[in-house]
Write a protein that holds these residues in place. Sequence first.
Motif, PDB file in Angstrom:
ATOM      1  N   PRO A 418      20.981  17.917   4.561  1.00  0.00           N
ATOM      2  CA  PRO A 418      19.905  17.907   5.570  1.00  0.00           C
ATOM      3  C   PRO A 418      19.322  19.287   5.859  1.00  0.00           C
ATOM      4  N   LYS A 419      20.160  20.328   5.813  1.00  0.00           N
ATOM      5  CA  LYS A 419      19.676  21.683   6.094  1.00  0.00           C
ATOM      6  C   LYS A 419      18.661  22.170   5.061  1.00  0.00           C
ATOM      7  N   LEU A 420      18.669  21.537   3.882  1.00  0.00           N
ATOM      8  CA  LEU A 420      17.746  21.939   2.802  1.00  0.00           C
ATOM      9  C   LEU A 420      16.606  20.935   2.602  1.00  0.00           C
ATOM     10  N   ALA A 443       5.489   5.932  12.181  1.00  0.00           N
ATOM     11  CA  ALA A 443       6.923   5.614  12.152  1.00  0.00           C
ATOM     12  C   ALA A 443       7.703   6.709  11.424  1.00  0.00           C
ATOM     13  N   LEU A 444       7.108   7.267  10.378  1.00  0.00           N
ATOM     14  CA  LEU A 444       7.745   8.363   9.634  1.00  0.00           C
ATOM     15  C   LEU A 444       7.896   9.594  10.530  1.00  0.00           C
ATOM     16  N   PHE A 445       6.838   9.919  11.280  1.00  0.00           N
ATOM     17  CA  PHE A 445       6.924  11.058  12.193  1.00  0.00           C
ATOM     18  C   PHE A 445       8.024  10.846  13.220  1.00  0.00           C
ATOM     19  N   GLN A 446       8.134   9.650  13.739  1.00  0.00           N
ATOM     20  CA  GLN A 446       9.160   9.350  14.734  1.00  0.00           C
ATOM     21  C   GLN A 446      10.554   9.546  14.150  1.00  0.00           C
ATOM     22  N   ARG A 447      10.731   9.164  12.886  1.00  0.00           N
ATOM     23  CA  ARG A 447      12.040   9.378  12.230  1.00  0.00           C
ATOM     24  C   ARG A 447      12.311  10.871  12.050  1.00  0.00           C
ATOM     25  N   GLY A 448      11.267  11.572  11.667  1.00  0.00           N
ATOM     26  CA  GLY A 448      11.424  13.015  11.455  1.00  0.00           C
ATOM     27  C   GLY A 448      11.782  13.759  12.730  1.00  0.00           C
ATOM     28  N   LEU A 449      11.263  13.302  13.856  1.00  0.00           N
ATOM     29  CA  LEU A 449      11.552  13.958  15.138  1.00  0.00           C
ATOM     30  C   LEU A 449      13.020  13.883  15.498  1.00  0.00           C
ATOM     31  N   LEU A 450      13.726  12.923  14.940  1.00  0.00           N
ATOM     32  CA  LEU A 450      15.144  12.731  15.238  1.00  0.00           C
ATOM     33  C   LEU A 450      16.048  13.668  14.438  1.00  0.00           C
ATOM     34  N   SER A 451      15.460  14.423  13.501  1.00  0.00           N
ATOM     35  CA  SER A 451      16.265  15.310  12.649  1.00  0.00           C
ATOM     36  C   SER A 451      16.991  16.359  13.497  1.00  0.00           C
ATOM     37  N   VAL A 452      18.246  16.598  13.144  1.00  0.00           N
ATOM     38  CA  VAL A 452      19.040  17.604  13.860  1.00  0.00           C
ATOM     39  C   VAL A 452      18.813  19.001  13.292  1.00  0.00           C
ATOM     40  N   VAL A 453      18.021  19.097  12.219  1.00  0.00           N
ATOM     41  CA  VAL A 453      17.725  20.393  11.600  1.00  0.00           C
ATOM     42  C   VAL A 453      16.505  20.987  12.294  1.00  0.00           C
ATOM     43  N   PRO A 454      16.634  22.119  12.982  1.00  0.00           N
ATOM     44  CA  PRO A 454      15.518  22.702  13.727  1.00  0.00           C
ATOM     45  C   PRO A 454      14.251  22.900  12.903  1.00  0.00           C
ATOM     46  N   ALA A 455      14.385  23.390  11.674  1.00  0.00           N
ATOM     47  CA  ALA A 455      13.208  23.651  10.844  1.00  0.00           C
ATOM     48  C   ALA A 455      12.427  22.366  10.578  1.00  0.00           C
TER      49      ALA A 455
END
Length: 580
Positions: A418-420, A443-455
């Motif tokens: 995930p970090k990469l 829906a894709l943006f909403q999934r992306g917002l849940l990422s634990v990777v700050p970048a």
Amino acid sequence: MAEIVQQRIENRIPELEQLERVGLFSKKEVKSMLKRATALEYKLHRLIITKVDFIAYIQRIGYQFKREEIEYSIISRINSIFRRATTKWKDDVQLWLSHIAFCKKWNTKVQLSKVFSSMLAIHPEKPALWIMAAKSELEDRNLSESARQLFLRALRFHPESKKVYQEYFRMELLHAEKLRKQQKELEQAEMDVGEYEFSPEIMSGKLAELVYRDATGKIQGADFILSLLTIAAIFDFTKELQDTIIQDLQSKYTDDSLTWDFMAKRELEATVGEELQTAKGRASDIARREERCCQVYEEGLKSLNTEAMWACYVSFCLERFKRKTNVQELKEKRQERLLAVLQRAHDSSLLKEDFYKNWLQVLLSSGDSEQTAAVAMAATQRYRQSVDVWCLALQTMVHLGSGATGKLFQDALKHVNPKLSLPLWQLQVEWSMTSQSPEETEALFQRGLLSVVPAVSMEIKEKYLDWSYRAGGYKKARKTFTSLHESRPFSKAFFTRMIQMEKNQETPKMSNLRDFYERALREFGSTDDDLWLEYIREELGPSGQPENCGMIHWRAMKMLEGESVERFLAQYTLLQTGHI
């Protein structure tokens, strides 16, 4: 101290008087120079002195003068100051090199040798300095024996230095070449060469061969032997030496892919019996040579079936494929050979990651969509955790318009760290915005917002805001911003883009702009002086309230830290005076 300074100044008076006599300086200029020299000498005799003082003195004396306008005494004086400086700052290699550069510029050869000798006594651990000194002895002073002794001393300190051996080997060959030229010139002038000593052994490169034997006895590896062979090949009298090196390479390093690579490529250099006149004839000859190269690679693979060996083989085929030719038959043959070798390397699970890109490019240009898709998928199976391979495969599938692209993106995110994963998210967002419905993209943006990777989270917020503005205008963008403005982490761009969107409206609301700036400063106010200045500019604008600027300035001075405070003050002053 005063007596020493006075003595040094008195020593300078005769040379300055001479410069006055020849009209280089006036009496007033000489007087000024003496005054300045006295001040600089006193600086050099303080308890605490700096390199800057020495450098200033050197420059003042006349380092910039033209050769014909400088006296021997002045050169000596500059050398003396350099010696004093390098005595005090022995560890400063750059200072030593400055002295060497000065000696080379004014051709003070004896002094140059002394500087090198002193420097090497202090810095024997640096091979590059030994090499520089030896080259200087050979090139500047024409002393081959002195250069040889320096290399031998260098090897006592660095017995396994490839670079020292390479340059020592080159020096012996250069010396041999120089003797051969001298002998030839004397013979052409029909002069008696009896009084000159031209050793056949030295002129044939025997000393260089001794260096080679010593080097290869201490340093192993086909890459090192090949580096010496490359040097020997520069000289036209080393055929026997080259043959010796090649024999050693073949007998000792058949377990190294570099040996097979070298031997294969030698087949391209084989001489042709007769000159070929037609393009087709030349192409046929090239094709035969390339085939012989491939036979050597194939022979190597029998005993050395490794990734490195396949990399050499593929690189060769790729390089030949990229060569331009007007003969279609040769072009097709090269492509066929390249694709076959790539497939075999892949089937052996020994194809390096980078070559998949080349493979896909060739297949795409040939129009074979089915095989291209198959190779793209095979690459992801071979390198499941590689972000680059997944991006390459996904770009290929997007280009082909594959219906499986969406699922492939999900597979990629499962396998990659995930970090990469940021490049994968960026690629997926671009694909979704052009290929999917607005609902699917949201829906894709909403999934992306849940990422634990700050970048990833920050990038998705920026992309989501931009897409909202393009898809639904200011109203949708404002709604998106409001839904996200408490969801850290943020990038500065997230706020500055919303600010720009507001300013792009027919009647921007200052209350909204203030809200956006305040939120941005909450995140970046301690480090970003530009943000404070932009806020002040906004208040100074037609919709702002200039009386607020004092409070903003006061807050900025309290929040900013380190160098950003100084930058803010400087820019704020320029803003107040109307310079920006």
